[in-house]
Design a protein around this motif. Sequence first.
Motif, PDB file in Angstrom:
ATOM      1  N   PHE A 158       2.072  -2.330 -13.461  1.00 55.75           N
ATOM      2  CA  PHE A 158       3.255  -3.161 -13.228  1.00 55.75           C
ATOM      3  C   PHE A 158       3.151  -4.403 -14.106  1.00 55.75           C
ATOM      4  N   PHE A 159       4.171  -4.649 -14.904  1.00 53.94           N
ATOM      5  CA  PHE A 159       4.226  -5.847 -15.739  1.00 53.94           C
ATOM      6  C   PHE A 159       5.194  -6.822 -15.088  1.00 53.94           C
ATOM      7  N   GLY A 160       4.728  -8.042 -14.858  1.00 54.86           N
ATOM      8  CA  GLY A 160       5.583  -9.040 -14.230  1.00 54.86           C
ATOM      9  C   GLY A 160       5.507  -8.963 -12.720  1.00 54.86           C
ATOM     10  N   GLY A 161       6.314  -9.764 -12.103  1.00 57.43           N
ATOM     11  CA  GLY A 161       6.311  -9.828 -10.656  1.00 57.43           C
ATOM     12  C   GLY A 161       7.330 -10.847 -10.197  1.00 57.43           C
ATOM     13  N   PRO A 162       7.351 -11.158  -8.951  1.00 58.27           N
ATOM     14  CA  PRO A 162       6.401 -10.735  -7.934  1.00 58.27           C
ATOM     15  C   PRO A 162       6.671  -9.303  -7.462  1.00 58.27           C
ATOM     16  N   LEU A 163       5.594  -8.606  -7.164  1.00 62.02           N
ATOM     17  CA  LEU A 163       5.702  -7.238  -6.660  1.00 62.02           C
ATOM     18  C   LEU A 163       6.023  -7.266  -5.172  1.00 62.02           C
ATOM     19  N   SER A 164       6.852  -6.343  -4.767  1.00 63.40           N
ATOM     20  CA  SER A 164       7.178  -6.232  -3.344  1.00 63.40           C
ATOM     21  C   SER A 164       6.151  -5.335  -2.659  1.00 63.40           C
ATOM     22  N   GLU A 165       6.048  -5.491  -1.370  1.00 57.93           N
ATOM     23  CA  GLU A 165       5.156  -4.637  -0.598  1.00 57.93           C
ATOM     24  C   GLU A 165       5.577  -3.172  -0.742  1.00 57.93           C
ATOM     25  N   ALA A 166       6.897  -2.924  -0.731  1.00 61.55           N
ATOM     26  CA  ALA A 166       7.403  -1.548  -0.845  1.00 61.55           C
ATOM     27  C   ALA A 166       7.000  -0.917  -2.177  1.00 61.55           C
ATOM     28  N   SER A 167       7.082  -1.678  -3.262  1.00 62.54           N
ATOM     29  CA  SER A 167       6.683  -1.144  -4.583  1.00 62.54           C
ATOM     30  C   SER A 167       5.214  -0.760  -4.590  1.00 62.54           C
ATOM     31  N   LEU A 168       4.397  -1.634  -4.055  1.00 63.64           N
ATOM     32  CA  LEU A 168       2.960  -1.354  -4.025  1.00 63.64           C
ATOM     33  C   LEU A 168       2.636  -0.192  -3.094  1.00 63.64           C
ATOM     34  N   ARG A 169       3.236  -0.186  -1.931  1.00 66.51           N
ATOM     35  CA  ARG A 169       2.963   0.901  -0.973  1.00 66.51           C
ATOM     36  C   ARG A 169       3.379   2.263  -1.521  1.00 66.51           C
ATOM     37  N   SER A 170       4.478   2.297  -2.295  1.00 68.12           N
ATOM     38  CA  SER A 170       4.932   3.591  -2.831  1.00 68.12           C
ATOM     39  C   SER A 170       3.885   4.216  -3.747  1.00 68.12           C
ATOM     40  N   VAL A 171       3.033   3.383  -4.333  1.00 69.81           N
ATOM     41  CA  VAL A 171       1.977   3.905  -5.222  1.00 69.81           C
ATOM     42  C   VAL A 171       0.662   4.080  -4.468  1.00 69.81           C
ATOM     43  N   ILE A 172       0.294   3.108  -3.641  1.00 67.46           N
ATOM     44  CA  ILE A 172      -1.038   3.175  -3.019  1.00 67.46           C
ATOM     45  C   ILE A 172      -1.119   4.127  -1.830  1.00 67.46           C
ATOM     46  N   GLU A 173      -0.012   4.322  -1.141  1.00 66.26           N
ATOM     47  CA  GLU A 173      -0.054   5.164   0.065  1.00 66.26           C
ATOM     48  C   GLU A 173      -0.563   6.582  -0.238  1.00 66.26           C
ATOM     49  N   PRO A 174      -0.027   7.265  -1.267  1.00 62.32           N
ATOM     50  CA  PRO A 174      -0.569   8.611  -1.561  1.00 62.32           C
ATOM     51  C   PRO A 174      -2.039   8.558  -1.983  1.00 62.32           C
ATOM     52  N   LEU A 175      -2.432   7.493  -2.677  1.00 57.23           N
ATOM     53  CA  LEU A 175      -3.824   7.369  -3.137  1.00 57.23           C
ATOM     54  C   LEU A 175      -4.776   7.141  -1.967  1.00 57.23           C
ATOM     55  N   LEU A 176      -4.335   6.390  -0.985  1.00 53.49           N
ATOM     56  CA  LEU A 176      -5.183   6.151   0.187  1.00 53.49           C
ATOM     57  C   LEU A 176      -5.371   7.433   0.980  1.00 53.49           C
ATOM     58  N   GLY A 177      -4.408   8.341   0.897  1.00 53.36           N
ATOM     59  CA  GLY A 177      -4.502   9.621   1.607  1.00 53.36           C
ATOM     60  C   GLY A 177      -5.357  10.646   0.903  1.00 53.36           C
ATOM     61  N   GLU A 178      -5.698  10.399  -0.352  1.00 50.48           N
ATOM     62  CA  GLU A 178      -6.505  11.369  -1.117  1.00 50.48           C
ATOM     63  C   GLU A 178      -7.956  11.336  -0.703  1.00 50.48           C
TER      64      GLU A 178
END
Length: 178
Positions: A158-178
């Motif tokens: 991600f370039f720039g910000g501020p990042l929203s919680e939803a943006s971050l969760r959309s990427v990290i949630e599947p990774l946390l489940g792996e």
Amino acid sequence: MNKTQRDWLTLMLMIAGIGWIVISRPPDLPPVTVSPRPGFVAPAIALPQANGETLPLSALRGQVVIVNFWASWCGPCRAEMPTLEKLYQAERERGLTILAVNSTVQDDEVAVAAMQREFGLSFPIVFDRDGETGQRYGVRMLPTTFIVDRTGVIREVFFGGPLSEASLRSVIEPLLGE
């Protein structure tokens, strides 16, 4: 045209061709540095924390890591810090960590400490004092955020910000489940 004339003409054309190749070659350019991107292993990071201890990215292998390049004077960086802290508190038990890489080459460690207290930041903060790590990561703006999976591979940038919680969760949630 006899054979001798043809041989001389062929030789002259070859010399002219070689000359053209030599004078029209592109200039010598520095090697292209490829910025880290999704699908590639994250470059090594081993930077000091405020307590002087070095924290290498490799020590976080096995966790999903949000590598966030930031500075205390950066408005969008300040705006996303509460979101990062909230995610860290909510998901660290599932294997999420944040590695906040302060661009200390253009910041001040006293200001970083004040910001850490102001926002109650509990995730690791490391100092890129010479800017070398930011250069290796191709950071051109602050904040810049890399999402690294449990195996050390970059999954999103991600370039720039501020990042929203939803943006971050959309990427990290599947990774946390792996």
